[in-house]
Design a protein around this motif. Structure first.
Motif, PDB file in Angstrom:
ATOM      1  N   ALA A 104      -0.874  -1.274   8.692  1.00 49.11           N
ATOM      2  CA  ALA A 104      -0.039  -0.694   9.744  1.00 49.11           C
ATOM      3  C   ALA A 104       0.313   0.754   9.440  1.00 49.11           C
ATOM      4  O   ALA A 104       0.344   1.598  10.351  1.00 49.11           O
ATOM      5  CB  ALA A 104       1.228  -1.535   9.913  1.00 49.11           C
ATOM      6  N   PHE A 105       0.580   1.077   8.187  1.00 53.13           N
ATOM      7  CA  PHE A 105       0.991   2.450   7.887  1.00 53.13           C
ATOM      8  C   PHE A 105      -0.176   3.425   7.967  1.00 53.13           C
ATOM      9  O   PHE A 105       0.016   4.604   8.257  1.00 53.13           O
ATOM     10  CB  PHE A 105       1.692   2.537   6.524  1.00 53.13           C
ATOM     11  CG  PHE A 105       0.929   1.953   5.382  1.00 53.13           C
ATOM     12  CD1 PHE A 105      -0.015   2.692   4.704  1.00 53.13           C
ATOM     13  CD2 PHE A 105       1.169   0.650   4.965  1.00 53.13           C
ATOM     14  CE1 PHE A 105      -0.716   2.156   3.633  1.00 53.13           C
ATOM     15  CE2 PHE A 105       0.487   0.106   3.898  1.00 53.13           C
ATOM     16  CZ  PHE A 105      -0.474   0.856   3.233  1.00 53.13           C
ATOM     17  N   SER A 106      -1.415   2.961   7.718  1.00 50.88           N
ATOM     18  CA  SER A 106      -2.549   3.871   7.910  1.00 50.88           C
ATOM     19  C   SER A 106      -2.753   4.171   9.388  1.00 50.88           C
ATOM     20  O   SER A 106      -3.065   5.311   9.772  1.00 50.88           O
ATOM     21  CB  SER A 106      -3.814   3.267   7.293  1.00 50.88           C
ATOM     22  OG  SER A 106      -4.138   2.037   7.913  1.00 50.88           O
ATOM     23  N   ALA A 141      -8.445   5.676   5.382  1.00 56.63           N
ATOM     24  CA  ALA A 141      -7.666   4.966   4.363  1.00 56.63           C
ATOM     25  C   ALA A 141      -6.433   5.786   4.025  1.00 56.63           C
ATOM     26  O   ALA A 141      -6.519   7.015   3.858  1.00 56.63           O
ATOM     27  CB  ALA A 141      -8.498   4.717   3.111  1.00 56.63           C
ATOM     28  N   ALA A 142      -5.298   5.130   3.943  1.00 57.02           N
ATOM     29  CA  ALA A 142      -4.070   5.766   3.464  1.00 57.02           C
ATOM     30  C   ALA A 142      -4.109   5.827   1.942  1.00 57.02           C
ATOM     31  O   ALA A 142      -4.431   4.829   1.280  1.00 57.02           O
ATOM     32  CB  ALA A 142      -2.850   4.988   3.944  1.00 57.02           C
ATOM     33  N   VAL A 143      -3.808   6.985   1.390  1.00 60.41           N
ATOM     34  CA  VAL A 143      -3.952   7.181  -0.057  1.00 60.41           C
ATOM     35  C   VAL A 143      -2.728   7.902  -0.612  1.00 60.41           C
ATOM     36  O   VAL A 143      -1.990   8.582   0.120  1.00 60.41           O
ATOM     37  CB  VAL A 143      -5.220   8.001  -0.388  1.00 60.41           C
ATOM     38  CG1 VAL A 143      -6.475   7.243   0.006  1.00 60.41           C
ATOM     39  CG2 VAL A 143      -5.171   9.363   0.294  1.00 60.41           C
ATOM     40  N   SER A 144      -2.530   7.714  -1.909  1.00 57.69           N
ATOM     41  CA  SER A 144      -1.564   8.525  -2.649  1.00 57.69           C
ATOM     42  C   SER A 144      -2.343   9.547  -3.468  1.00 57.69           C
ATOM     43  O   SER A 144      -3.416   9.247  -3.994  1.00 57.69           O
ATOM     44  CB  SER A 144      -0.708   7.651  -3.565  1.00 57.69           C
ATOM     45  OG  SER A 144      -1.501   7.094  -4.597  1.00 57.69           O
ATOM     46  N   VAL A 145      -1.804  10.738  -3.556  1.00 58.53           N
ATOM     47  CA  VAL A 145      -2.440  11.835  -4.275  1.00 58.53           C
ATOM     48  C   VAL A 145      -1.473  12.315  -5.353  1.00 58.53           C
ATOM     49  O   VAL A 145      -0.314  12.605  -5.058  1.00 58.53           O
ATOM     50  CB  VAL A 145      -2.798  12.997  -3.327  1.00 58.53           C
ATOM     51  CG1 VAL A 145      -3.555  14.090  -4.077  1.00 58.53           C
ATOM     52  CG2 VAL A 145      -3.609  12.492  -2.140  1.00 58.53           C
ATOM     53  N   HIS A 146      -1.935  12.353  -6.590  1.00 60.29           N
ATOM     54  CA  HIS A 146      -1.064  12.842  -7.654  1.00 60.29           C
ATOM     55  C   HIS A 146      -1.829  13.813  -8.550  1.00 60.29           C
ATOM     56  O   HIS A 146      -3.056  13.767  -8.649  1.00 60.29           O
ATOM     57  CB  HIS A 146      -0.486  11.684  -8.478  1.00 60.29           C
ATOM     58  CG  HIS A 146      -1.506  10.886  -9.211  1.00 60.29           C
ATOM     59  ND1 HIS A 146      -2.150   9.803  -8.683  1.00 60.29           N
ATOM     60  CD2 HIS A 146      -1.986  11.000 -10.484  1.00 60.29           C
ATOM     61  CE1 HIS A 146      -2.975   9.279  -9.548  1.00 60.29           C
ATOM     62  NE2 HIS A 146      -2.898   9.994 -10.658  1.00 60.29           N
ATOM     63  N   ALA A 147      -1.076  14.695  -9.174  1.00 61.64           N
ATOM     64  CA  ALA A 147      -1.660  15.726 -10.024  1.00 61.64           C
ATOM     65  C   ALA A 147      -0.612  16.201 -11.008  1.00 61.64           C
ATOM     66  O   ALA A 147       0.587  15.946 -10.853  1.00 61.64           O
ATOM     67  CB  ALA A 147      -2.166  16.900  -9.174  1.00 61.64           C
ATOM     68  N   ASP A 148      -1.067  16.880 -12.048  1.00 60.20           N
ATOM     69  CA  ASP A 148      -0.195  17.524 -13.027  1.00 60.20           C
ATOM     70  C   ASP A 148      -0.276  19.025 -12.828  1.00 60.20           C
ATOM     71  O   ASP A 148      -1.375  19.613 -12.871  1.00 60.20           O
ATOM     72  CB  ASP A 148      -0.611  17.165 -14.457  1.00 60.20           C
ATOM     73  CG  ASP A 148      -0.243  15.741 -14.818  1.00 60.20           C
ATOM     74  OD1 ASP A 148       0.695  15.208 -14.207  1.00 60.20           O
ATOM     75  OD2 ASP A 148      -0.905  15.165 -15.700  1.00 60.20           O
ATOM     76  N   SER A 202      -5.820   7.739  -4.814  1.00 62.31           N
ATOM     77  CA  SER A 202      -5.844   6.283  -4.983  1.00 62.31           C
ATOM     78  C   SER A 202      -5.506   5.618  -3.657  1.00 62.31           C
ATOM     79  O   SER A 202      -4.598   6.065  -2.940  1.00 62.31           O
ATOM     80  CB  SER A 202      -4.843   5.838  -6.060  1.00 62.31           C
ATOM     81  OG  SER A 202      -5.062   6.534  -7.270  1.00 62.31           O
ATOM     82  N   SER A 203      -6.208   4.526  -3.357  1.00 62.94           N
ATOM     83  CA  SER A 203      -5.978   3.801  -2.109  1.00 62.94           C
ATOM     84  C   SER A 203      -4.644   3.078  -2.162  1.00 62.94           C
ATOM     85  O   SER A 203      -4.262   2.491  -3.176  1.00 62.94           O
ATOM     86  CB  SER A 203      -7.109   2.797  -1.877  1.00 62.94           C
ATOM     87  OG  SER A 203      -6.823   1.972  -0.773  1.00 62.94           O
ATOM     88  N   LEU A 204      -3.909   3.110  -1.036  1.00 67.06           N
ATOM     89  CA  LEU A 204      -2.625   2.425  -0.933  1.00 67.06           C
ATOM     90  C   LEU A 204      -2.734   1.099  -0.190  1.00 67.06           C
ATOM     91  O   LEU A 204      -1.908   0.223  -0.370  1.00 67.06           O
ATOM     92  CB  LEU A 204      -1.600   3.316  -0.218  1.00 67.06           C
ATOM     93  CG  LEU A 204      -1.003   4.464  -1.019  1.00 67.06           C
ATOM     94  CD1 LEU A 204      -0.079   5.289  -0.141  1.00 67.06           C
ATOM     95  CD2 LEU A 204      -0.248   3.952  -2.229  1.00 67.06           C
ATOM     96  N   GLY A 205      -3.703   0.971   0.688  1.00 64.57           N
ATOM     97  CA  GLY A 205      -3.818  -0.236   1.505  1.00 64.57           C
ATOM     98  C   GLY A 205      -4.925  -1.138   1.038  1.00 64.57           C
ATOM     99  O   GLY A 205      -5.142  -1.325  -0.165  1.00 64.57           O
TER     100      GLY A 205
END
Length: 365
Positions: A55-57, A84-91, A107-110
């Motif tokens: 639903a959130f995607s 695809a709904a994803v989270s994105v992270h970095a340093d 990274s995939s969230l769903g």
């Protein structure tokens, strides 16, 4: 001849100290000079039917279309398997400047099965303070592979739901850094140790001058530094290349209860103790036999009779003796002679600790 022996002994001592020496750069870091974690939420598009239908995607897709002037009817659910709904992270590294690029992980969230072949749409990356520090976008590099059939069978290689984009985000905001502030810097050891801190202070004071460095505690050392930034950079470069001999770790035995890995430190000692170790193996075998009536009997019938065989095997228990103050190599050799497995070794070490014979800290992780 005696002078030659003394000279050779001195050379050997110097070489030994040199081999054990480590740079301050490898032992400590400067307080305030650190990376910062960034996190964002975005959409990956262009997937070959491996996206998700959460639903959130669908809501994210609707919001993006509305932002570009495309309004969907309320009764239309924009579910598509190529997004695809994803989270994105970095340093965000220390001293990162505007316009520089950093690597990101997506990274995939769903319920997306794979991100291979997808492209990340522009995603703001925020810090812990809620401010945007970078913008991410680009084509994903996915090392995993996942395929599935109509009958529900599925084959995955590595993890196809996680990918990376090298230089996938550009820095849009700089993080304030206290490096150039004040007239001193603080060196923080990676591992607290009083001996290492004491030697670090002595080495800096010997190299630069008495009173330059002062110990704060077992972790930190306060060092005078120039106020001019250019001079401070050269000063820190000299500091971090000073070599010292760090203090040795305390006597410690680390046991990984999940994998059976046992690490024994060099200073572990065992007081006088006798150890015997053996195990009992019980084997239970279930089998069936066919019971036939005698040839001349009347009214008999063939029957299947279950039979249970139980065998008990007691392994030979060997006893070995630890003399006072034995070292690591003697402990390992004695345990190997008994033929103890890693799990047995853990039991032996725990028993020695409980008996008060193990002169070391026993850490179970």
């Amino acid at each position: 001849m005696k002078l030659i022996r003394i000279f050779l002994g001195f050379i050997l001592m110097v070489l030994t100290c040199y081999v054990q020496a480590e740079r301050i750069k490898d032992l400590a870091s400067i307080a305030g000079v650190r990376s910062n974690q960034l996190l964002g939420y975005g959409l990956v598009v262009g997937l070959d039917g491996t996206g998700g239908k959460t639903a959130f995607s669908a809501q994210s897709l609707r919001n993006m279309l509305n932002r570009y002037g495309i309004t969907l009817p309320p009764n239309v659910n924009p579910q598509s398997k190529n997004i695809a709904a994803v989270s994105v992270h970095a340093d965000l590294p220390a001293f990162a400047k505007l316009g520089q690029n950093i690597d990101i992980t997506v990274s995939s969230l769903g319920d997306a099965k794979s991100l291979r072949g997808g492209s990340l749409l522009m995603t703001p990356l925020k810090g812990a303070d809620g401010k945007i520090y970078a913008l991410a976008q680009g084509n994903l590099v996915v090392g995993g592979l996942g395929v599935s059939g109509n009958d529900g069978s599925r084959l995955s290689i590595n993890v196809p739901s996680v990918g990376r984009i090298p230089n996938g985000a550009s820095v849009e905001r700089e993080v304030p850094n206290p490096f150039a502030n004040g007239d001193n810097i603080t060196l923080n050891l990676h591992t607290a140790d009083f001996t290492t801190v004491s030697r670090l202070v002595q080495a800096i004071n010997y190299k630069i001058g008495l009173g330059t460095a002062r110990a704060v505690d077992a972790m930190s050392v306060w060092v005078n530094a120039p106020k001019v930034v250019a001079q401070r950079v050269a000063y820190v470069s000299m500091l971090e290349n000073i070599e010292i001999a760090p203090g040795e770790a305390p006597a410690r035995v680390v046991v990984n209860s999940r994998t059976g890995t046992v690490i024994i430190g060099n200073h572990v000692r065992v007081m006088p103790a006798a150890v015997t170790h053996g195990s009992m193996v019980v084997t239970i075998t279930e089998r069936t036999t066919v019971s036939q009536p005698s040839p001349l009997s009347t009214g008999g019938a063939t029957a299947i009779v279950p039979t249970t065989d139980i065998e008990v095997e007691q392994e030979d228990s060997r006893m070995f003796l630890f003399n006072p103050g034995v070292r690591l190599d003697e402990i390992v050799r004695a345990v190997n002679e008994v033929g103890a497995a890693p799990g047995d070794l853990v039991a032996i070490l725990e028993a020695l600790k409980r008996a008060g014979a193990l002169r070391a800290e026993l850490v179970v992780i």
